[in-house]
Write an enzyme that holds these catalytic residues in place. Structure first.
Site, mmCIF file in Angstrom:
data_model
loop_
_atom_site.group_PDB
_atom_site.id
_atom_site.type_symbol
_atom_site.label_atom_id
_atom_site.label_comp_id
_atom_site.label_asym_id
_atom_site.label_seq_id
_atom_site.Cartn_x
_atom_site.Cartn_y
_atom_site.Cartn_z
ATOM 1 N N ALA A 66 1.040 -1.202 -0.128
ATOM 2 C CA ALA A 66 0.101 0.182 -0.052
ATOM 3 C C ALA A 66 0.875 1.377 0.060
ATOM 4 O O ALA A 66 2.041 1.264 0.398
ATOM 5 C CB ALA A 66 -1.003 -0.061 1.297
ATOM 6 N N GLU A 118 5.129 -4.917 6.803
ATOM 7 C CA GLU A 118 4.265 -4.091 7.453
ATOM 8 C C GLU A 118 4.800 -3.724 9.035
ATOM 9 O O GLU A 118 4.728 -2.640 9.391
ATOM 10 C CB GLU A 118 2.637 -4.314 7.526
ATOM 11 N N GLU A 131 -0.520 -9.323 -0.508
ATOM 12 C CA GLU A 131 -2.028 -9.773 -0.224
ATOM 13 C C GLU A 131 -3.070 -9.633 -1.498
ATOM 14 O O GLU A 131 -3.808 -10.326 -1.691
ATOM 15 C CB GLU A 131 -2.679 -8.557 0.733
ATOM 16 N N GLY A 185 0.519 -4.753 0.828
ATOM 17 C CA GLY A 185 -0.669 -5.001 0.183
ATOM 18 C C GLY A 185 -0.695 -5.721 -1.114
ATOM 19 O O GLY A 185 -1.300 -6.179 -1.650
HETATM 20 C C1 HXC Z 1 5.047 4.343 -1.313
HETATM 21 C C2 HXC Z 1 7.042 3.377 -2.170
HETATM 22 C C3 HXC Z 1 6.519 2.216 -1.533
HETATM 23 C C4 HXC Z 1 5.449 2.104 -0.912
HETATM 24 C C5 HXC Z 1 8.500 1.854 -2.634
HETATM 25 N N1 HXC Z 1 7.968 3.000 -2.846
HETATM 26 N N2 HXC Z 1 7.436 1.203 -1.868
HETATM 27 N N3 HXC Z 1 6.134 4.277 -1.826
HETATM 28 N N4 HXC Z 1 4.642 3.209 -0.827
HETATM 29 N N5 HXC Z 1 4.938 0.973 -0.393
HETATM 30 C C6 HXC Z 1 8.796 4.253 -3.420
HETATM 31 C C7 HXC Z 1 10.076 4.679 -2.806
HETATM 32 O O1 HXC Z 1 9.634 5.887 -1.829
HETATM 33 C C8 HXC Z 1 10.795 5.227 -3.974
HETATM 34 O O2 HXC Z 1 10.322 6.426 -4.356
HETATM 35 C C9 HXC Z 1 10.294 4.285 -5.207
HETATM 36 O O3 HXC Z 1 9.257 3.802 -4.713
HETATM 37 C C10 HXC Z 1 11.661 3.169 -5.237
HETATM 38 O O4 HXC Z 1 11.851 2.556 -3.947
HETATM 39 P P1 HXC Z 1 13.171 2.569 -3.226
HETATM 40 O O5 HXC Z 1 12.757 2.075 -1.696
HETATM 41 O O6 HXC Z 1 14.225 3.530 -3.667
HETATM 42 O O7 HXC Z 1 13.782 1.090 -3.936
HETATM 43 P P2 HXC Z 1 14.770 -0.010 -3.508
HETATM 44 O O8 HXC Z 1 15.996 0.773 -2.443
HETATM 45 O O9 HXC Z 1 14.949 -0.836 -4.289
HETATM 46 O O10 HXC Z 1 13.831 -0.779 -2.318
HETATM 47 C C11 HXC Z 1 12.664 -1.595 -2.680
HETATM 48 C C12 HXC Z 1 11.845 -1.821 -1.353
HETATM 49 C C13 HXC Z 1 11.372 -0.666 -0.640
HETATM 50 C C14 HXC Z 1 12.727 -3.016 -0.478
HETATM 51 C C15 HXC Z 1 10.604 -2.467 -2.095
HETATM 52 O O11 HXC Z 1 10.773 0.516 -1.682
HETATM 53 C C16 HXC Z 1 10.456 -0.792 0.219
HETATM 54 O O12 HXC Z 1 10.796 -1.352 1.453
HETATM 55 N N6 HXC Z 1 9.110 -0.382 0.158
HETATM 56 C C17 HXC Z 1 8.265 -0.404 1.257
HETATM 57 C C18 HXC Z 1 7.867 -1.912 1.331
HETATM 58 C C19 HXC Z 1 6.640 -2.198 2.499
HETATM 59 O O13 HXC Z 1 6.948 -1.636 3.639
HETATM 60 N N7 HXC Z 1 5.456 -2.311 2.075
HETATM 61 C C20 HXC Z 1 4.306 -2.390 2.976
HETATM 62 C C21 HXC Z 1 3.558 -0.960 2.980
HETATM 63 S S1 HXC Z 1 2.069 -0.975 4.218
HETATM 64 P P3 HXC Z 1 11.088 7.968 -4.165
HETATM 65 O O14 HXC Z 1 10.338 8.916 -4.602
HETATM 66 O O15 HXC Z 1 11.360 8.024 -2.764
HETATM 67 O O16 HXC Z 1 12.395 7.546 -4.925
HETATM 68 C C22 HXC Z 1 1.053 -2.094 3.354
HETATM 69 C C23 HXC Z 1 -0.256 -2.153 4.051
HETATM 70 C C24 HXC Z 1 -1.200 -2.925 3.430
HETATM 71 O O17 HXC Z 1 1.065 -2.409 2.294
HETATM 72 C C25 HXC Z 1 -2.478 -2.948 4.122
HETATM 73 C C26 HXC Z 1 -3.796 -3.029 3.352
HETATM 74 C C27 HXC Z 1 -4.010 -2.227 2.134
#
Ligand code: HXC
Length: 259
Positions: free
Chosen positions: A67, A133, A113, A110
């Site tokens: 998400a 998460e 999911e 997400g």
């Molecule tokens: C918003 C995101 C994002 C996310 C990545 N980006 N994941 N933006 N929400 N979930 C954006 C980053 O901010 C960045 O933008 C660009 O995508 C590239 O990501 P990087 O981090 O620079 O890439 P990398 O170093 O290769 O790392 C990849 C990654 C990391 C390991 C996937 O991005 C990451 O940990 N993402 C979050 C994963 C996460 O926590 N997911 C769960 C979310 S909560 P900028 O503009 O900064 O360059 C969830 C709850 C669901 O899903 C509930 C139900 C709906």
């Protein structure tokens, strides 16, 4: 409807519709509008008799990294309650036609999911699955604690949910989370092949069979068996059943019409 964050295609192969998540710079982070667009496209394909199987995919680098954290960052619990995004997820889950996730790269939170809400998952060797998460001091909210646990069992699900660790496509295959792992160059082709196999079957029987398998997730055995039996009988109301059995007897390929 014009979509901003997804690309849809119904001309890729007969009877198959494709939804491609299209926020590549954000690793296909699932913002609210993107989820609405997926819901809308699925509904449209469910109502299109030409479509028999649907594929949801992303790109090589990411199916979806979860998400949209930037969209959620400042929200309060009451904001989340009012937005009620899970109504959209519930609609996605109710899609009647089979949905295959074609996954490459990050499939997290997400995103994982969403893939698990699909009926089958074809993954590239580079796919990484996870529920990270916990690292944001939240937890899965769209089925991650439930579907992951049912797919891979308590031990691995608990570890993934409590530590946020990712698993590889091979590990996901061994754990029963996904259907197959293929080289990255062909993951979409393999998903299309699987979709074509499903699309060859009677759409009536496929719908009833999908419904019955999903029933196993939220019913006891007796109730599930009863539900299955009713759907089994229902197959005999279709012309496709007559055609399928006649074609077998006549040693030819059946031609299913979905009636
Ligand atoms: C918003 C995101 C994002 C996310 C990545 N980006 N994941 N933006 N929400 N979930 C954006 C980053 O901010 C960045 O933008 C660009 O995508 C590239 O990501 P990087 O981090 O620079 O890439 P990398 O170093 O290769 O790392 C990849 C990654 C990391 C390991 C996937 O991005 C990451 O940990 N993402 C979050 C994963 C996460 O926590 N997911 C769960 C979310 S909560 P900028 O503009 O900064 O360059 C969830 C709850 C669901 O899903 C509930 C139900 C709906």
């Amino acid at each position: 409807m014009a979509y901003e964050y997804i690309i849809t295609n119904t001309n890729i192969q007969p009877h198959i519709a494709l939804i491609q998540l299209n926020r590549p710079k954000e690793l296909n982070a699932l913002n609210l509008q993107l989820m609405q667009e997926i819901k809308h496209a699925l509904l449209e394909f469910d109502n299109n008799d030409e479509v028999r199987c649907i594929i949801i995919t992303g790109n090589e680098r990411a199916f979806a990294a979860g998400a949209d954290i930037k969209q959620m960052e400042s929200r309060t619990a009451i904001d989340m309650l009012k937005i009620d995004q899970f109504e959209t997820w519930d609609q996605i889950r109710k899609t009647k036609k089979p949905v295959i996730a074609a996954v490459s790269g990050f499939c997290l939170g997400g995103g994982c999911e969403l893939a698990m809400t699909c009926d089958m998952i074809v993954a590239s060797e580079t796919a990484k699955f996870g529920q990270p998460e916990i690292k944001l001091a939240i937890m899965p909210g769209a089925g991650g604690t439930q579907r992951l646990t049912k797919a891979v069992g308590k031990a691995l699900a608990m570890e993934m949910v409590l530590t946020g660790k990712f698993i590889s496509a091979e590990e996901a295959l061994d754990a029963g989370l996904i259907n197959r792992v293929v080289p990255e160059e062909v993951y979409l082709d393999e998903a299309l092949k699987l979709a074509a196999e499903v699309a060859q079957q009677s759409p009536v029987a496929v719908r009833l069979a999908k419904e019955s398998v999903l029933k196993a997730f939220d019913s006891g055995l007796q109730e599930g068996l009863y539900f299955e039996r009713k759907n089994f009988y229902m197959c005999f109301a279709s012309e496709d059943q007559k055609e399928g059995m006649k074609a077998f007897v006549e040693k030819r390929k059946p031609e299913f019409k979905g009636v």
